[in-house]
Design a protein around this motif. Structure first.
Motif, short mmCIF file in Angstrom:
data_model
loop_
_atom_site.label_atom_id
_atom_site.label_comp_id
_atom_site.label_asym_id
_atom_site.label_seq_id
_atom_site.Cartn_x
_atom_site.Cartn_y
_atom_site.Cartn_z
N ILE A 202 -13.41 1.37 4.13
CA ILE A 202 -12.22 2.10 4.59
C ILE A 202 -11.69 2.99 3.47
N ALA A 203 -10.90 3.98 3.88
CA ALA A 203 -10.05 4.72 2.94
C ALA A 203 -8.67 4.78 3.56
N LEU A 204 -7.65 4.51 2.75
CA LEU A 204 -6.26 4.55 3.22
C LEU A 204 -5.58 5.75 2.58
N ILE A 205 -5.05 6.63 3.44
CA ILE A 205 -4.36 7.83 2.98
C ILE A 205 -2.88 7.70 3.33
N ASN A 206 -2.03 8.01 2.36
CA ASN A 206 -0.58 7.99 2.59
C ASN A 206 0.06 9.13 1.83
N ARG A 207 0.91 9.87 2.54
CA ARG A 207 1.60 11.01 1.92
C ARG A 207 0.64 11.95 1.23
N SER A 208 -0.46 12.25 1.92
CA SER A 208 -1.47 13.24 1.52
C SER A 208 -2.44 12.75 0.44
N LYS A 209 -2.21 11.55 -0.12
CA LYS A 209 -3.08 11.04 -1.17
C LYS A 209 -3.86 9.82 -0.71
N LYS A 210 -5.08 9.66 -1.21
CA LYS A 210 -5.83 8.42 -0.99
C LYS A 210 -5.27 7.37 -1.93
N ILE A 211 -4.87 6.22 -1.36
CA ILE A 211 -4.26 5.19 -2.19
C ILE A 211 -5.10 3.91 -2.25
N ILE A 300 0.31 -2.41 5.28
CA ILE A 300 1.76 -2.34 5.16
C ILE A 300 2.18 -2.38 3.69
N MET A 301 1.58 -3.29 2.93
CA MET A 301 1.95 -3.44 1.53
C MET A 301 1.69 -2.16 0.73
N LYS A 302 0.49 -1.57 0.91
CA LYS A 302 0.13 -0.37 0.13
C LYS A 302 0.97 0.84 0.53
N VAL A 303 1.26 0.97 1.82
CA VAL A 303 2.07 2.10 2.28
C VAL A 303 3.50 1.96 1.75
N GLN A 304 4.04 0.74 1.80
CA GLN A 304 5.39 0.53 1.28
C GLN A 304 5.45 0.78 -0.22
N GLU A 305 4.41 0.34 -0.94
CA GLU A 305 4.36 0.62 -2.38
C GLU A 305 4.35 2.13 -2.63
N GLY A 306 3.53 2.84 -1.84
CA GLY A 306 3.43 4.29 -2.00
C GLY A 306 4.70 5.01 -1.66
N ASN A 307 5.51 4.41 -0.76
CA ASN A 307 6.77 5.02 -0.37
C ASN A 307 7.93 4.56 -1.24
N GLY A 308 7.63 3.71 -2.24
CA GLY A 308 8.67 3.22 -3.13
C GLY A 308 9.55 2.17 -2.52
N GLU A 309 9.06 1.49 -1.45
CA GLU A 309 9.84 0.47 -0.78
C GLU A 309 9.46 -0.90 -1.33
N SER A 310 10.41 -1.82 -1.26
CA SER A 310 10.14 -3.19 -1.67
C SER A 310 9.32 -3.89 -0.61
N VAL A 311 8.32 -4.66 -1.04
CA VAL A 311 7.52 -5.42 -0.08
C VAL A 311 8.06 -6.83 0.08
#
Length: 320
Positions: A202-211, A300-311
């Motif tokens: 898999i590849a996970l993309i969030n906010r235009s970047k591969k994370i 969920i964890m990686k997207v929240q990290e990328g968005n600066g949210e607490s997990v």
């Protein structure tokens, strides 16, 4: 196993919106590759670039180590999330027409369409117009016209959308059959259950970047949290006392047969063997299984990290 498709440092900007920011992926030949991310992350833009609907501002895409060009169109099958069939056209005639656009002769196109219609028990739909079909039936037709020219690379965007569970299972089986026959498949989906069931990488993309990217099993293993399910007979109090400081009790229940089921997170330097050695003095152990995070948890964890949210406080959905 070689790399069939490689996107290297691809960026794309629309007006003031950066849709892709230096994204690189390698899709191995003969695998099912999950392209994941929230809505608006950049997945559709990358898919449009691979399909040559648009081009990257920077970076490049290689198909079998050659720059992607018009010749590769015949080797790619694309099932978009937004389906598009001619509503007033007869189903059989339309399938043959679309097959011929992919380079098949009329005779070969008709033969392959008939074979697929028989496989999906759709022979009676040949003369029906698309507008007479349910959404699920239209989905089947669109899936067929995507795969019948036997492309090297299949790009399926939310392929299970609109299907009931029975037909979704049929499509999953066909995707696995296509992989066995040598097709490489990019699967874009929000269904994390399908990712674990079907995808190799898999590849996970969030906010235009591969994370995040990699092998699904290896990713789940890398994010393991030293959590175990234990099944035992005996006193729950004696069991928890015997753990002492080696583990944290996360949940507990007792089934109709009197078996206790507990979920434990190991603490410090504790190991599964140390846990078993401690609790076996007071309990009769019937099972020990490591609990790995689901792809949904990791997503969920990686997207929240990328968005600066607490997990912290995120509801765990761990499964065996």
């Amino acid at each position: 196993m070689g790399i069939l498709l490689s996107a290297q440092h691809v960026s794309k900007k629309y007006s003031n919106h950066l849709a892709l920011d230096d994204v690189s992926i390698d899709v191995p030949e003969g695998c099912i590759y999950g392209l994941l991310g929230p809505n608006g992350a950049g997945k559709t833009t990358l898919i449009r670039i691979i399909n040559q609907i648009t081009g990257p501002d920077t970076g490049k895409v290689l198909f079998e180590n050659r720059l992607l060009d018009a010749e590769h169109v015949q080797q790619i099958g694309y099932l978009p999330e937004e389906r598009g069939l001619y509503r007033k056209m007869e189903v059989g005639e339309q399938a043959i027409y679309l097959a011929r656009l992919k380079g098949l002769s009329k005779k070969e196109a008709k033969k392959r369409v008939q074979e697929w219609f028989e496989r999906f028990e759709m022979q009676g739909w040949w003369k029906k117009k698309v507008e007479e079909l349910s959404k699920g039936m239209q989905q089947k037709v669109q899936f067929i016209v995507t795969v019948l020219h036997q492309p090297r690379l299949l790009i399926l965007d939310e392929p299970f959308s609109g299907f009931d569970p029975i037909n979704a299972a049929i499509i999953k089986d066909e995707i696995l059959n296509l992989k066995k026959q040598g097709s490489t498949i990019i699967l874009s989906t929000h269904n994390m259950g399908s990712v674990e069931e079907l995808c190799d990488n898999i590849a996970l993309i969030n906010r235009s970047k591969k994370i995040l990217d990699g092998n699904v099993k290896e990713i789940r293993r890398a994010y393991a949290s030293r959590t175990y399910d234990v099944i035992f007979k005996g006193s729950m109090i004696a069991f928890t006392n015997s753990m002492w400081t080696g583990g944290e009790l996360i949940s507990q229940s007792t089934d109709a047969e009197g078996m206790n089921h507990v979920r434990i997170k190991l603490l410090g330097n504790s190991t599964p063997n140390m846990l078993l050695e401690a609790v076996m003095r007071s309990s009769e152990i019937h099972g020990l299984n490591e609990v790995l995070p689901t792809m949904n948890d990791i997503f969920i964890m990686k997207v929240q990290e990328g968005n600066g949210e607490s997990v912290l406080g995120t509801r765990s959905n761990y499964t065996e």
